[in-house]
Design an enzyme around this catalytic site. Structure first.
Site, mmCIF file in Angstrom:
data_model
loop_
_atom_site.group_PDB
_atom_site.id
_atom_site.type_symbol
_atom_site.label_atom_id
_atom_site.label_comp_id
_atom_site.label_asym_id
_atom_site.label_seq_id
_atom_site.Cartn_x
_atom_site.Cartn_y
_atom_site.Cartn_z
ATOM 1 N N GLY A 160 20.021 12.843 6.043
ATOM 2 C CA GLY A 160 20.582 13.835 6.949
ATOM 3 C C GLY A 160 20.557 15.245 6.422
ATOM 4 N N ASP A 193 18.186 16.583 4.269
ATOM 5 C CA ASP A 193 16.791 17.030 4.327
ATOM 6 C C ASP A 193 16.044 16.125 5.303
ATOM 7 O OD1 ASP A 193 14.293 18.085 3.917
ATOM 8 O OD2 ASP A 193 14.103 17.420 1.838
ATOM 9 N N THR A 223 16.996 11.391 9.030
ATOM 10 C CA THR A 223 16.268 10.405 9.817
ATOM 11 C C THR A 223 15.086 11.066 10.529
ATOM 12 O OG1 THR A 223 18.229 9.055 10.135
ATOM 13 C CG2 THR A 223 16.448 8.763 11.726
ATOM 14 N N MET A 269 24.300 15.842 15.459
ATOM 15 C CA MET A 269 22.974 16.441 15.371
ATOM 16 C C MET A 269 21.987 15.780 16.330
ATOM 17 S SD MET A 269 23.659 18.761 13.177
ATOM 18 C CE MET A 269 22.070 19.428 12.719
ATOM 19 N N ASN A 288 17.641 2.990 10.409
ATOM 20 C CA ASN A 288 18.911 3.557 10.871
ATOM 21 C C ASN A 288 19.193 3.087 12.298
ATOM 22 O OD1 ASN A 288 21.148 5.074 11.507
ATOM 23 N ND2 ASN A 288 20.274 7.038 10.871
ATOM 24 N N SER A 314 23.608 5.477 13.762
ATOM 25 C CA SER A 314 24.066 6.824 14.094
ATOM 26 C C SER A 314 24.802 6.786 15.429
ATOM 27 C CB SER A 314 22.887 7.792 14.189
ATOM 28 O OG SER A 314 23.317 9.028 14.747
ATOM 29 N N THR A 342 28.421 7.374 9.654
ATOM 30 C CA THR A 342 29.638 8.088 10.028
ATOM 31 C C THR A 342 30.447 7.285 11.049
ATOM 32 O OG1 THR A 342 28.417 9.266 11.752
ATOM 33 C CG2 THR A 342 28.586 10.333 9.607
#
EC number: 1.3.5.2
Length: 351
Positions: A62, A64, A85, A112, A172, A175, A247
């Protein structure tokens, strides 16, 4: 050094400060002054996933997203850096503002939405990087306009593109900022997706003559039944590792903050307890052959040790860097070193 820069960075919009901090890290790397930002930790070799990590403290995905700062980040002393991601096609993510600091809680809320330049741009950046000093993870996702029914094709495409370059690949599916993504963690959906990606991984291993570990990143908001179901699937399909956690969408510990109602994932100190509970339960349910990376709420060396005590082989930092700066890396490495050298030998704490 970071303590001097932090008041200025905190006077800026969080996303703008994020970009400025990365540019500053790049400048320090190019001018040979990274040591002014952080003292590189003494190596602490750590095995996991069939790899040897220079130390067990990494950067979470997240920060970079496009792999534009790999060498500068390694120079700070991370044992591994996870970029992404990344999605097959470029996408702008959610409208701004979409990142918020909660200093009273040493926390961040972000929505984001997988903003990135696309996997081809990331691949080009990785090919240009020198990549000295640590191992590189690449975190892959699906585009927001790809349905969950078609998600496998997005993950497969990204895996095929990054496989020759990654030391490990993270899938992932956790998210909270891509609509419906977390539904892929449901038992049957998870089994279909990961089964397909394991087949892809094996085919790519034969094609490239090397096996790149595949990890799965899970959410902290799973209940015990969902955690157990996910563990069954991941064990059955013999994934190489699990990252716990992403998160959280819960706001219980920050409910009184004026920004608590902002949509997005909450990270930072308030996430430590719940993410560590999920980590500990996964460790109890998964075979020892599947190592875990603990991430969520690490703001001190003691927090990193708590993750190791709960069963992590490695840890990752992200939001803690916003509040503590790069010195957090060495602090965590040294705390883990002291734990290893303790007479107890670092046994996993019980449930």
């Amino acid at each position: 050094m970071y303590s001097l820069a932090r008041p200025f960075l905190f006077s800026l919009d969080a996303e703008r400060a994020h970009a400025l901090a990365l540019r500053s890290i790049d400048t320090a790397y190019r001018t040979g002054t990274t040591a002014l930002l952080a003292r590189r930790p003494v190596p602490l070799p750590t095995p996991a996933f069939g790899l040897m990590f220079p130390n067990p403290v990494g950067l979470g995905a997240g920060l970079d997203k496009n792999g534009e700062h790999i060498d500068a980040l390694f120079a700070l002393g991370f044992g591994f850096v996870e970029i992404g991601t990344v999605t097959p096609r470029a996408q702008e993510g959610n409208p701004k503002p979409r990142m918020f600091r909660l200093p009273e809680y040493q926390a961040v809320i972000n929505r984001m939405g997988f903003n990135n330049l696309g996997v081809d741009a990331l691949v080009a950046n990785v090919q240009r990087a020198r990549r000295t000093g640590g191992l590189l993870g690449i975190n892959i996702g699906k585009n927001k306009d790809t349905s969950n029914e078609e998600a496998t094709s997005d993950y497969r495409y990204c895996m095929e593109r990054v496989y020759p370059l990654a030391d490990y690949i993270t899938v992932n599916i956790s998210s909270p900022n891509t609509a419906g993504l977390r539904e892929l963690q449901e038992e049957q959906s998870l089994r279909r997706l990961i089964s397909d990606l394991r087949e892809t991984q094996e085919a790519l291993s034969a094609q490239h003559g090397k096996r790149v570990p595949m990890l799965v990143k899970v959410a902290p908001d799973l209940n015990d039944r969902d955690i157990d179901a996910a563990a069954r699937v991941l064990a059955d399909l013999a994934v190489d590792g699990v990252i716990a956690t992403n998160t959280t969408v819960t706001r219980t510990l920050v409910a009184n903050h004026p920004l608590a109602a902002e949509a997005g994932g909450l990270s930072g100190a308030p996430l430590l307890g719940q993410s560590t509970l999920v980590l500990r339960r996964l460790r109890a349910r998964l075979p020892e052959s599947i190592p875990l990376i603990g991430v969520g709420g690490i703001n001190s060396g003691a927090d990193a040790v708590a993750k190791m005590a709960a069963g992590a082989s490695l840890v990752q930092c992200y939001s803690g860097l916003v509040y503590r700066g790069p010195q957090l890396i060495g602090e965590c490495v040294n705390a883990i070193r002291r734990r290893r050298e303790a007479p107890s030998g670092g046994a996993v704490s019980p449930l």
